[in-house]
Design a protein around this motif. Sequence first.
Motif, PDB file in Angstrom:
ATOM      1  N   TYR A   1       0.829  -1.214   0.000  1.00 11.51           N
ATOM      2  CA  TYR A   1       0.000   0.000   0.000  1.00 11.51           C
ATOM      3  C   TYR A   1       0.858   1.257   0.000  1.00 11.51           C
ATOM      4  O   TYR A   1       0.560   2.213   0.711  1.00 11.51           O
ATOM      5  CB  TYR A   1      -0.928  -0.006   1.229  1.00 11.51           C
TER       6      TYR A   1
ATOM      7  N   GLN B   1      -1.218   4.326  -1.374  1.00 11.81           N
ATOM      8  CA  GLN B   1      -2.266   4.749  -0.440  1.00 11.81           C
ATOM      9  C   GLN B   1      -1.677   5.414   0.790  1.00 11.81           C
ATOM     10  O   GLN B   1      -2.223   6.400   1.301  1.00 11.81           O
ATOM     11  CB  GLN B   1      -3.123   3.561  -0.025  1.00 11.81           C
TER      12      GLN B   1
ATOM     13  N   VAL C   1     -18.714   3.230   7.803  1.00  7.92           N
ATOM     14  CA  VAL C   1     -17.724   4.020   7.063  1.00  7.92           C
ATOM     15  C   VAL C   1     -17.854   5.496   7.418  1.00  7.92           C
ATOM     16  O   VAL C   1     -16.842   6.210   7.585  1.00  7.92           O
ATOM     17  CB  VAL C   1     -17.889   3.796   5.548  1.00  7.92           C
TER      18      VAL C   1
ATOM     19  N   LEU D   1     -13.142   0.102   3.193  1.00  8.44           N
ATOM     20  CA  LEU D   1     -14.179  -0.761   2.633  1.00  8.44           C
ATOM     21  C   LEU D   1     -13.629  -2.097   2.163  1.00  8.44           C
ATOM     22  O   LEU D   1     -14.291  -3.131   2.275  1.00  8.44           O
ATOM     23  CB  LEU D   1     -14.871  -0.044   1.468  1.00  8.44           C
ATOM     24  N   SER D   2     -12.425  -2.091   1.642  1.00 10.30           N
ATOM     25  CA  SER D   2     -11.836  -3.338   1.148  1.00 10.30           C
ATOM     26  C   SER D   2     -11.343  -4.238   2.268  1.00 10.30           C
ATOM     27  O   SER D   2     -11.155  -5.445   2.045  1.00 10.30           O
ATOM     28  CB  SER D   2     -10.682  -3.026   0.195  1.00 10.30           C
TER      29      SER D   2
ATOM     30  N   SER E   1     -11.031   9.923   0.359  1.00  8.81           N
ATOM     31  CA  SER E   1     -11.448   8.844  -0.544  1.00  8.81           C
ATOM     32  C   SER E   1     -10.519   7.647  -0.432  1.00  8.81           C
ATOM     33  O   SER E   1     -10.963   6.497  -0.536  1.00  8.81           O
ATOM     34  CB  SER E   1     -11.470   9.360  -1.984  1.00  8.81           C
ATOM     35  N   THR E   2      -9.235   7.892  -0.202  1.00  8.88           N
ATOM     36  CA  THR E   2      -8.298   6.779  -0.022  1.00  8.88           C
ATOM     37  C   THR E   2      -8.598   6.026   1.260  1.00  8.88           C
ATOM     38  O   THR E   2      -8.590   4.780   1.277  1.00  8.88           O
ATOM     39  CB  THR E   2      -6.853   7.308   0.015  1.00  8.88           C
ATOM     40  N   TYR E   3      -8.870   6.739   2.339  1.00  6.94           N
ATOM     41  CA  TYR E   3      -9.253   6.081   3.587  1.00  6.94           C
ATOM     42  C   TYR E   3     -10.528   5.253   3.389  1.00  6.94           C
ATOM     43  O   TYR E   3     -10.626   4.117   3.860  1.00  6.94           O
ATOM     44  CB  TYR E   3      -9.492   7.127   4.674  1.00  6.94           C
ATOM     45  N   LYS E   4     -11.479   5.827   2.692  1.00  7.09           N
ATOM     46  CA  LYS E   4     -12.757   5.128   2.494  1.00  7.09           C
ATOM     47  C   LYS E   4     -12.575   3.849   1.688  1.00  7.09           C
ATOM     48  O   LYS E   4     -13.081   2.777   2.068  1.00  7.09           O
ATOM     49  CB  LYS E   4     -13.736   6.062   1.799  1.00  7.09           C
ATOM     50  N   ASP E   5     -11.851   3.928   0.579  1.00  6.24           N
ATOM     51  CA  ASP E   5     -11.673   2.751  -0.274  1.00  6.24           C
ATOM     52  C   ASP E   5     -10.888   1.663   0.446  1.00  6.24           C
ATOM     53  O   ASP E   5     -11.233   0.474   0.363  1.00  6.24           O
ATOM     54  CB  ASP E   5     -10.947   3.150  -1.561  1.00  6.24           C
ATOM     55  N   LEU E   6      -9.854   2.060   1.173  1.00  7.89           N
ATOM     56  CA  LEU E   6      -9.041   1.067   1.868  1.00  7.89           C
ATOM     57  C   LEU E   6      -9.816   0.433   3.015  1.00  7.89           C
ATOM     58  O   LEU E   6      -9.721  -0.782   3.255  1.00  7.89           O
ATOM     59  CB  LEU E   6      -7.759   1.723   2.385  1.00  7.89           C
TER      60      LEU E   6
END
Length: 613
Positions: A392, A395, A449, A413-414, A406-411
């Motif tokens: 990562y 990120q 989230v 969620l995954s 948005s990076t915090y959110k995507d990471l």
Amino acid sequence: MADPAFYEAEEDDLLSSLAAPQYGQPEAASYEDEYKRMQVLEQHAYAQHGEQAQGDGELGVQLEMVPEDVKRFLILFHQAILENDIVTITTMYESGWNKLTQAHYAQSEWPEAEVIAPLVQNDQVFLTLYRELYFRHVYARLQPTIDDRFQSYENICELFNYLLNSEGPVPLDLPIQWLWDMLDEFVYQFQSFAQWRSNPKNKSEEELDLLAEAQQIWSSYSVLNVLYSLVQKSGINEQLKAEREGKSVEEVAELAGEYGSKPLYRNLGYFSLICLLRVHVLLGDPTLALQSMENVELSGGSFLTRITACHVTTYYHVGCAYMALSRWTDAIRIFVSVLIFFLRMKQYHTRSYQYGSIAKQCERMYGLLAICTSLAPGPTDESIMHIVKEHYADQIAEMHRGDALSTYKDLFLSACPKYLSVNPPPYEDSALLEAYAANPPQDATARMVELFLADVVAVKGVQSVRNLLKLYTSIDAGKLSAFIGEEAGEEEVLQQLMALKAASRSYQGKNGGSLLDGERISINNLDFTIDGAMVHVEETITNRRLAGFFIRNTEHAQRVFNTIRAAPLPTTGQPPAERAPRRDQPGQGQGSRAKPNGDGKPAAWQGKNRVRA
């Protein structure tokens, strides 16, 4: 009548290794006698098979289509469970079932329990256990239908009713790996059904009618009721508390009672605590999740470390609970400890049938660790952080800039669990269901989230102030306001400083305490005080982790030693290189040369204290 060829010696490795377990106990009969006994069991099973074929032609035809090695495996599997032969059950469960699945049922279902019932003398306990494996295979390799989901729930409830509502402890003993897989699959199927049920779209009329009639199927109340009943029946909390207090074995056995003293009930109760942790995390209650683990130790020698999947699952959900409580340092400690364990033990689990799921869960923990270390920077294990940066790197760079929500959110969620909603859609009322489908409520994962991003904003929103404070030991609030660019002046800067102060405080667990215990600490290596309009900055010093420091330097010293030992020895017999005359000696001024000796060579320098001949 059994096929005579079935009893001849087989050359097939699959059948010989799976369906003919070895009996090496000293008190057991010889191998020949045991083989004859197995033949009698098989003949009796096939005799019942013939009677069943005469009574029910359809089931008989289906049983005839079952491969011979599968039939023999089921007969011997049933006999091992009747005799409580743990060694044989473990071998056939962990190896035999999976290899036969790969050989015959990789893309199809196993035979239904009613088909193979004549082979196992219609033993309902074994058939219930068989159905548990059958539905687990359907969930893992196939697409379960609504009938599969309902029948798997009814079957597991039948099994737990047999264990909990019998007059006394049942005469059954199963390997701990099977018990853990059973409860883990129970929670997984509940999670899968809740996610499938939460979306009323793309469902047939028949499915909608069934969901309207069966409101209690896979409800959170029924799942929690089963887990808490197993905990209470086993008395596992009392046992673990007594063991931590150092009580004797007799005192612990007295607290365990009739049920808890049996390994079957004790292990089920212990694993139920971990499943309660998982369920409460999925339902969005991290405090209750950690409370359910109050008496469970997470040390290296605890019982849960005997099963790698249980170990990884426990630490993953404990870390997620800490993240939900904004205890970033505790989450880092939990994730790092289990990831170090996985790196050390990975080579021993590559051939395990659970290796894929364990590796995926560890990969999610690397993502969560990247988030936690960006929110609470501090010293941690270098080997683990090296892997995190490999996976990562982009990120992490974006998260350190402070404006990459948005990076915090995507990471997140995954890597986070798939949270569940307690309330299902109103399938019993068509009008309400239509309104629900037109305007569905917020998804549980989306809500988590939002709460997570609120914590990120609180921590990262004052990152620019923190970066400026690193440059000073004391600074006036007005000057700091000018650097930041705040037009309103000192008051807003002081508000940001107080927000930074609050965001830099968290709880950290104590050694020997419960998972919820902790003390207030600063999660950043920067602290400050405000005296009027003056800000005094103090950089806190963290203790060096001496273990890693000495290990790294010891390895470096060993490499240097190996290099020196492998180097060739210096050659002898050559005269040493002549030294240039020193300019600071008497009679050796600038541009002067050494006087030659009698051989025409420059004379060697003579020390002052050298004795002349």
